[in-house]
Motif scaffolding. Structure first.
Motif, short mmCIF file in Angstrom:
data_model
loop_
_atom_site.label_atom_id
_atom_site.label_comp_id
_atom_site.label_asym_id
_atom_site.label_seq_id
_atom_site.Cartn_x
_atom_site.Cartn_y
_atom_site.Cartn_z
N UNK A 152 0.79 -1.22 0.00
CA UNK A 152 0.00 0.00 0.00
C UNK A 152 0.82 1.27 0.00
N UNK A 153 2.14 1.17 -0.04
CA UNK A 153 2.99 2.37 -0.01
C UNK A 153 3.59 2.65 -1.39
N UNK A 154 4.18 3.84 -1.54
CA UNK A 154 4.77 4.24 -2.81
C UNK A 154 5.95 5.17 -2.57
N UNK A 155 6.80 5.27 -3.59
CA UNK A 155 7.92 6.20 -3.56
C UNK A 155 7.97 6.89 -4.91
N UNK A 156 8.22 8.21 -4.92
CA UNK A 156 8.35 8.98 -6.15
C UNK A 156 9.77 9.51 -6.25
N UNK A 157 10.32 9.43 -7.47
CA UNK A 157 11.68 9.90 -7.72
C UNK A 157 11.62 10.87 -8.89
N UNK A 158 12.04 12.12 -8.67
CA UNK A 158 12.08 13.14 -9.72
C UNK A 158 13.39 13.07 -10.50
N UNK A 182 7.88 -10.17 -13.85
CA UNK A 182 7.40 -10.86 -12.64
C UNK A 182 7.93 -10.17 -11.39
N UNK A 183 7.33 -9.04 -11.07
CA UNK A 183 7.73 -8.29 -9.90
C UNK A 183 6.49 -7.90 -9.11
N UNK A 184 6.62 -7.76 -7.81
CA UNK A 184 5.45 -7.41 -7.01
C UNK A 184 5.07 -5.93 -7.10
N UNK A 185 5.99 -5.09 -7.53
CA UNK A 185 5.74 -3.65 -7.56
C UNK A 185 5.13 -3.21 -8.89
N UNK A 186 4.48 -2.06 -8.86
CA UNK A 186 3.96 -1.42 -10.07
C UNK A 186 4.82 -0.19 -10.30
N UNK A 187 5.24 0.02 -11.53
CA UNK A 187 6.13 1.13 -11.84
C UNK A 187 5.48 2.00 -12.91
N UNK A 213 1.30 -2.52 -4.35
CA UNK A 213 -0.15 -2.59 -4.12
C UNK A 213 -0.48 -3.27 -2.79
N UNK A 214 -1.61 -2.89 -2.24
CA UNK A 214 -2.08 -3.50 -1.01
C UNK A 214 -2.73 -4.86 -1.29
N UNK A 215 -3.06 -5.58 -0.23
CA UNK A 215 -3.63 -6.91 -0.37
C UNK A 215 -5.01 -6.87 -1.03
N UNK A 216 -5.81 -5.88 -0.74
CA UNK A 216 -7.14 -5.77 -1.34
C UNK A 216 -7.03 -5.60 -2.85
N UNK A 269 -7.48 -7.91 -8.28
CA UNK A 269 -6.76 -8.15 -9.53
C UNK A 269 -6.86 -9.62 -9.93
N UNK A 270 -6.71 -10.54 -8.99
CA UNK A 270 -6.80 -11.98 -9.29
C UNK A 270 -8.20 -12.36 -9.74
N UNK A 271 -9.22 -11.80 -9.11
CA UNK A 271 -10.60 -12.11 -9.48
C UNK A 271 -10.88 -11.61 -10.91
N UNK A 272 -10.49 -10.39 -11.20
CA UNK A 272 -10.71 -9.84 -12.54
C UNK A 272 -9.93 -10.60 -13.60
N UNK A 273 -8.73 -11.03 -13.29
CA UNK A 273 -7.94 -11.83 -14.24
C UNK A 273 -8.62 -13.16 -14.52
N UNK A 274 -9.18 -13.79 -13.50
CA UNK A 274 -9.88 -15.06 -13.70
C UNK A 274 -11.11 -14.88 -14.57
N UNK A 275 -11.83 -13.78 -14.38
CA UNK A 275 -13.01 -13.50 -15.21
C UNK A 275 -12.59 -13.25 -16.66
N UNK A 276 -11.53 -12.51 -16.85
CA UNK A 276 -11.07 -12.18 -18.20
C UNK A 276 -10.59 -13.41 -18.95
N UNK A 277 -10.08 -14.41 -18.25
CA UNK A 277 -9.57 -15.62 -18.91
C UNK A 277 -10.67 -16.58 -19.35
#
Length: 90
Positions: free
Chosen positions: A17-23, A40-45, A57-60, A65-73
């Protein structure tokens, strides 16, 4: 006063649930970073106008994301496929 610290991006640990910004990051550095970290990384960039954001991303978010991916497949409904085969547009 601004301090500059040079460390490897892999040494940065973020809590869920946290983030870091780099200018001051250029596009070439962003592309190089994406290649180094791979898909295959846990972070979003994200990158926007010289600002790099690394988010854990947080656990929620991950559960949704997993539910939506299963529906899309899932395969489309048979009725939908018949519309496609007849080239019917909605």
């Amino acid at each position: 006063m601004t301090a500059t610290i040079a460390i490897s991006i892999s040494q940065i640990e973020l809590a869920p649930g946290s983030a870091i910004k780099i200018d001051g990051v250029n596009w070439e550095n962003y592309i190089t970073l994406l290649k180094e970290l791979g898909d295959n990384r846990p972070t979003r960039i994200a990158y926007n106008n010289g600002v790099l954001e690394i988010r854990m991303p947080g656990q929620l978010h991950e559960a949704a994301n997993r539910v939506l991916a299963a529906i899309a497949k899932r395969k489309p409904y048979p009725a939908y496929r018949s519309y496609i085969s007849r080239r019917i547009r909605f």
